[in-house]
Write an enzyme that holds these catalytic residues in place. Sequence first.
Site: not given
Length: 378
Positions: A61, A65, A74, A110, A185
């Site tokens: 990552r 973020r 973004r 992702d 998921y």
Amino acid sequence: MSANDSPAGHQPTTPHDDVKRDATDVKDVKDVQGVQGVQESAFLKACRREPVPHTPVWFMRQAGRSLPEYKKVREGIPMLESCMRPELVTEITLQPVRRHGVDAAIYFSDIVVPLKAIGIDLDIKPGVGPVVERPIRTRADLAQLRDLTPEDVAYVTEAIGLLTAELGATPLIGFAGAPFTLASYLVEGGPSRNHEHTKALMYGDPQLWADLLDRLAEITAAFLKVQIEAGASAVQLFDSWVGALAPADYRRSVMPASRKVFDAVAGYGVPRIHFGVGTGELLGLMGEAGADVVGVDWRVPLDEAARRVGPGRALQGNLDPAVLFSSTEAVEQKTREVLDAAAGLEGHVFNLGHGVLPTTEPDALTRLVEYVHTQTAR
């Protein structure tokens, strides 16, 4: 961002054949030099357990973020859409390489992208994560999982082409979600704390479970092949949720599918990295599944992890991401502990024990890269 604004902006054509031929020759030379430089990079050398000029560093990552430049580009763009814009993917992937001086880039995407590409009705909801409209819990539900083709993810091929042209001798890591984590998921319908529906299917209908994971292994392998053929120098398989399983369940119900993925890309000769969270009891099995490099979270010291994994594989890790919120002195002390534990390893790639936390101060990552490079310079 237009094509001409991109890092690999298109060059104007020329009517002169000799000029075109000269330009092609220059490009070929650069391509050869780029490939040679990548193969001699500290990151790939460490993955191959060869001597390195310094311990290579990258962060899970690292693109995302924690960076203000990421938030800016973004802004207003949903996560899945951002993964399908090649020039945006290129820019986001390059941001931490420019800022931190890391030894490898990781492709911005992702783990649910290949599922979306084959038509699964899902979305990534802010503050929640991937949410699946129609969970897979019966044999009839398997029909949702068709084969993945390169045409389904043409934007990945384009983005990696742009990236490798810009990265030069810096390796690019491709990645995918492992079959178990994708299955969790799909079966739960979204993130889960206890994975009750997933385990109920795994224990209650082992044949359906095996068929589900086998199909996901094929989709995952196809997604990794696209990335490698486009120019990725290594690949990482993320099994984020597999730490919820006991070793016997992993060996019986998960490892065959993970091994199928690793076997499918073995012929490309690129390092294969395997990472999961809370997988201290599974480290040996995760290496046995086919990984060349086993990622270790912060819960197990690297020297102990090496004992569990056994010889013949490099390790990646494993500073606790939360340490970065402490003082510079504390970060250096904890980093020194990781480096000391890694001193006897055949190969070591420095990383965090999980992804960069969203509110991490970017300068702390930059200082960490410099500290590791300085402390391990040969």
